[in-house]
Design a protein around this motif. Structure first.
Motif, PDB file in Angstrom:
ATOM      1  N   ALA A 238       0.802  -1.221   0.000  1.00 60.70           N
ATOM      2  CA  ALA A 238       0.000   0.000   0.000  1.00 60.70           C
ATOM      3  C   ALA A 238       0.833   1.269   0.000  1.00 60.70           C
ATOM      4  O   ALA A 238       0.336   2.351  -0.318  1.00 60.70           O
ATOM      5  CB  ALA A 238      -0.946   0.008   1.203  1.00 60.70           C
ATOM      6  N   ASP A 239       2.105   1.167   0.374  1.00 58.78           N
ATOM      7  CA  ASP A 239       3.007   2.316   0.385  1.00 58.78           C
ATOM      8  C   ASP A 239       4.426   1.777   0.337  1.00 58.78           C
ATOM      9  O   ASP A 239       4.639   0.556   0.381  1.00 58.78           O
ATOM     10  CB  ASP A 239       2.784   3.169   1.639  1.00 58.78           C
ATOM     11  N   SER A 240       5.413   2.660   0.276  1.00 62.87           N
ATOM     12  CA  SER A 240       6.784   2.199   0.190  1.00 62.87           C
ATOM     13  C   SER A 240       7.697   3.126   0.970  1.00 62.87           C
ATOM     14  O   SER A 240       7.238   4.020   1.689  1.00 62.87           O
ATOM     15  CB  SER A 240       7.226   2.107  -1.274  1.00 62.87           C
ATOM     16  N   THR A 241       8.999   2.912   0.841  1.00 64.31           N
ATOM     17  CA  THR A 241       9.981   3.707   1.552  1.00 64.31           C
ATOM     18  C   THR A 241      10.139   5.077   0.900  1.00 64.31           C
ATOM     19  O   THR A 241       9.676   5.302  -0.218  1.00 64.31           O
ATOM     20  CB  THR A 241      11.335   2.977   1.571  1.00 64.31           C
ATOM     21  N   GLN A 242      10.825   5.979   1.610  1.00 61.50           N
ATOM     22  CA  GLN A 242      10.913   7.360   1.159  1.00 61.50           C
ATOM     23  C   GLN A 242      11.611   7.509  -0.186  1.00 61.50           C
ATOM     24  O   GLN A 242      11.377   8.487  -0.909  1.00 61.50           O
ATOM     25  CB  GLN A 242      11.642   8.198   2.213  1.00 61.50           C
ATOM     26  N   ASP A 243      12.466   6.575  -0.540  1.00 65.63           N
ATOM     27  CA  ASP A 243      13.227   6.690  -1.782  1.00 65.63           C
ATOM     28  C   ASP A 243      12.499   6.090  -2.981  1.00 65.63           C
ATOM     29  O   ASP A 243      13.043   6.104  -4.093  1.00 65.63           O
ATOM     30  CB  ASP A 243      14.593   6.000  -1.620  1.00 65.63           C
ATOM     31  N   VAL A 244      11.287   5.591  -2.799  1.00 64.52           N
ATOM     32  CA  VAL A 244      10.529   4.974  -3.891  1.00 64.52           C
ATOM     33  C   VAL A 244       9.327   5.853  -4.237  1.00 64.52           C
ATOM     34  O   VAL A 244       8.509   6.173  -3.372  1.00 64.52           O
ATOM     35  CB  VAL A 244      10.056   3.553  -3.506  1.00 64.52           C
ATOM     36  N   THR A 245       9.219   6.231  -5.495  1.00 68.21           N
ATOM     37  CA  THR A 245       8.087   7.027  -5.971  1.00 68.21           C
ATOM     38  C   THR A 245       6.825   6.169  -6.024  1.00 68.21           C
ATOM     39  O   THR A 245       6.864   5.017  -6.456  1.00 68.21           O
ATOM     40  CB  THR A 245       8.378   7.591  -7.361  1.00 68.21           C
ATOM     41  N   VAL A 246       5.711   6.740  -5.564  1.00 64.20           N
ATOM     42  CA  VAL A 246       4.419   6.051  -5.638  1.00 64.20           C
ATOM     43  C   VAL A 246       3.591   6.721  -6.727  1.00 64.20           C
ATOM     44  O   VAL A 246       3.370   7.936  -6.707  1.00 64.20           O
ATOM     45  CB  VAL A 246       3.679   6.100  -4.295  1.00 64.20           C
ATOM     46  N   ARG A 247       3.128   5.932  -7.679  1.00 63.42           N
ATOM     47  CA  ARG A 247       2.330   6.437  -8.809  1.00 63.42           C
ATOM     48  C   ARG A 247       0.898   5.938  -8.708  1.00 63.42           C
ATOM     49  O   ARG A 247       0.625   4.860  -8.182  1.00 63.42           O
ATOM     50  CB  ARG A 247       2.912   5.961 -10.136  1.00 63.42           C
ATOM     51  N   ASN A 248      -0.012   6.767  -9.229  1.00 64.52           N
ATOM     52  CA  ASN A 248      -1.422   6.372  -9.409  1.00 64.52           C
ATOM     53  C   ASN A 248      -2.073   5.921  -8.114  1.00 64.52           C
ATOM     54  O   ASN A 248      -2.880   4.986  -8.104  1.00 64.52           O
ATOM     55  CB  ASN A 248      -1.521   5.249 -10.457  1.00 64.52           C
ATOM     56  N   ARG A 249      -1.726   6.595  -7.014  1.00 66.86           N
ATOM     57  CA  ARG A 249      -2.370   6.261  -5.736  1.00 66.86           C
ATOM     58  C   ARG A 249      -3.812   6.776  -5.760  1.00 66.86           C
ATOM     59  O   ARG A 249      -4.043   7.977  -5.886  1.00 66.86           O
ATOM     60  CB  ARG A 249      -1.616   6.905  -4.574  1.00 66.86           C
ATOM     61  N   PRO A 250      -4.798   5.900  -5.643  1.00 67.17           N
ATOM     62  CA  PRO A 250      -6.192   6.363  -5.653  1.00 67.17           C
ATOM     63  C   PRO A 250      -6.537   7.027  -4.319  1.00 67.17           C
ATOM     64  O   PRO A 250      -5.854   6.814  -3.313  1.00 67.17           O
ATOM     65  CB  PRO A 250      -6.989   5.075  -5.858  1.00 67.17           C
ATOM     66  N   PRO A 251      -7.594   7.845  -4.290  1.00 67.51           N
ATOM     67  CA  PRO A 251      -7.993   8.469  -3.027  1.00 67.51           C
ATOM     68  C   PRO A 251      -8.329   7.447  -1.942  1.00 67.51           C
ATOM     69  O   PRO A 251      -8.152   7.706  -0.756  1.00 67.51           O
ATOM     70  CB  PRO A 251      -9.227   9.299  -3.415  1.00 67.51           C
ATOM     71  N   ASN A 252      -8.807   6.283  -2.359  1.00 61.56           N
ATOM     72  CA  ASN A 252      -9.227   5.241  -1.426  1.00 61.56           C
ATOM     73  C   ASN A 252      -8.382   3.999  -1.665  1.00 61.56           C
ATOM     74  O   ASN A 252      -8.365   3.448  -2.764  1.00 61.56           O
ATOM     75  CB  ASN A 252     -10.713   4.927  -1.657  1.00 61.56           C
TER      76      ASN A 252
END
Length: 306
Positions: free
Chosen positions: A142-156
């Protein structure tokens, strides 16, 4: 040296569906990639045969019966899964293994986390193609570490989880898990799906942080395992520096800070499972030694009493 590896003794188990899982588990990122303690895990194993032998020894000799990995491990997405299947098939009935979906590669070859439901559906299809069906346990990261970019995170977060639920309902996944989740997200997902296990970064220092303990306590109340990764990592991306209290307690017990970390976490919560990322026989033996060692309650209280 594999013949002299110790066995897990009296470390306890947790129940996950039909599985009874020893509370020291093997995080296979380094084994399924470079196979060295410090190298990034974006390559094929340097010595596949040695890594295969250590993985099999962890299960067959040492009594570790949960092996954890992800589709993103290895030289390219799916490469680590292929190594795992080659090394461990036919899968033993008593072995629980798990993969995770969500990681892809950026332009430089590093990880980024893509939480698009369409991307996750395709990732599940590819994991099933490589590993076979059903997969005993699959996590949404559902998430990652600070050095990894998160793409396309939905609002829910539930929108990202639905592809896993759909696959579960088709019988392609036997159990569902979620990794790197907040307490609020976990409560929301529990209303959507039968979450069987949670995997979060958790260290000895986390025991004194209410926001970190909250997810662990929710899992305890629900009777589900909490798997701790990053046991020897700092909260940010800097190298891990053991705290003075941990160093002092380790000296008193003639243990390393790493060994004491494993022992303290296992005794602090009966539903907690520690992932060891060991990729050498010596580091695996050290982790098992730590899991087998009982720490005086007075020392446990140094880290759990607020």
């Amino acid at each position: 040296m594999l013949e002299t590896l110790p066995k897990l003794e009296n470390t306890g188990e947790v129940e996950l569906g039909a599985f009874r899982v020893a509370r020291l588990a093997l995080g296979a990122m380094r084994l399924l990639a470079s196979g060295t303690e410090k190298a990034e895990c974006y390559s094929d194993p340097v010595d596949p045969e040695a890594n295969r032998a250590l993985m099999r020894a962890a299960f067959e000799r040492c009594g570790i019966n949960y092996i954890d990995f992800a589709r993103g491990y290895g030289a390219r997405p799916g490469a680590g899964e292929r190594w795992f299947r080659e090394w461990m098939e036919p899968y033993p009935d008593e072995l629980l293994w798990a993969t995770k979906v969500g990681y892809e590669r950026d332009d430089s070859g590093g990880w980024l986390l893509n939480l698009s439901p369409d991307f996750l559906r395709r990732e599940l299809e590819l994991s099933l193609e490589v590993l076979g069906s059903p997969i005993p346990l699959c996590y949404l990261t559902a998430d990652s570490t600070q050095d990894v970019t998160v793409r396309n995170r939905p609002p829910n977060v539930a929108d990202s989880f639905r592809p896993l639920l759909e696959s579960y309902e088709r019988g392609e996944l036997s159990h569902l898990g979620v990794a790197n989740v907040t307490a609020a997200e976990l409560r929301q997902l529990m209303e959507l799906a039968p979450i069987a296990v949670v995997q979060n970064k958790f260290t000895v220092a986390s025991l004194a942080r209410p926001e970190a303990r909250e997810v662990l306590e929710i899992c305890r109340e629900l009777g589900i395992p909490f798997v701790a990764w990053g046991v020897f990592q700092s909260d940010d991306h800097s190298p891990w520096v053991p705290g003075a209290d941990l160093i002092q307690a380790a000296r008193e017990l003639s243990m390393t800070p790493q060994e004491l970390s494993i022992a303290v976490l296992l005794q602090a919560a009966s539903n907690l499972v520690v992932l060891t990322g060991a990729s050498r026989p010596a580091s695996l033996a050290s982790s098992i030694k730590a899991a087998n060692q009982k720490v005086p309650s007075e020392i446990i209280r140094r880290f759990t009493d607020n």
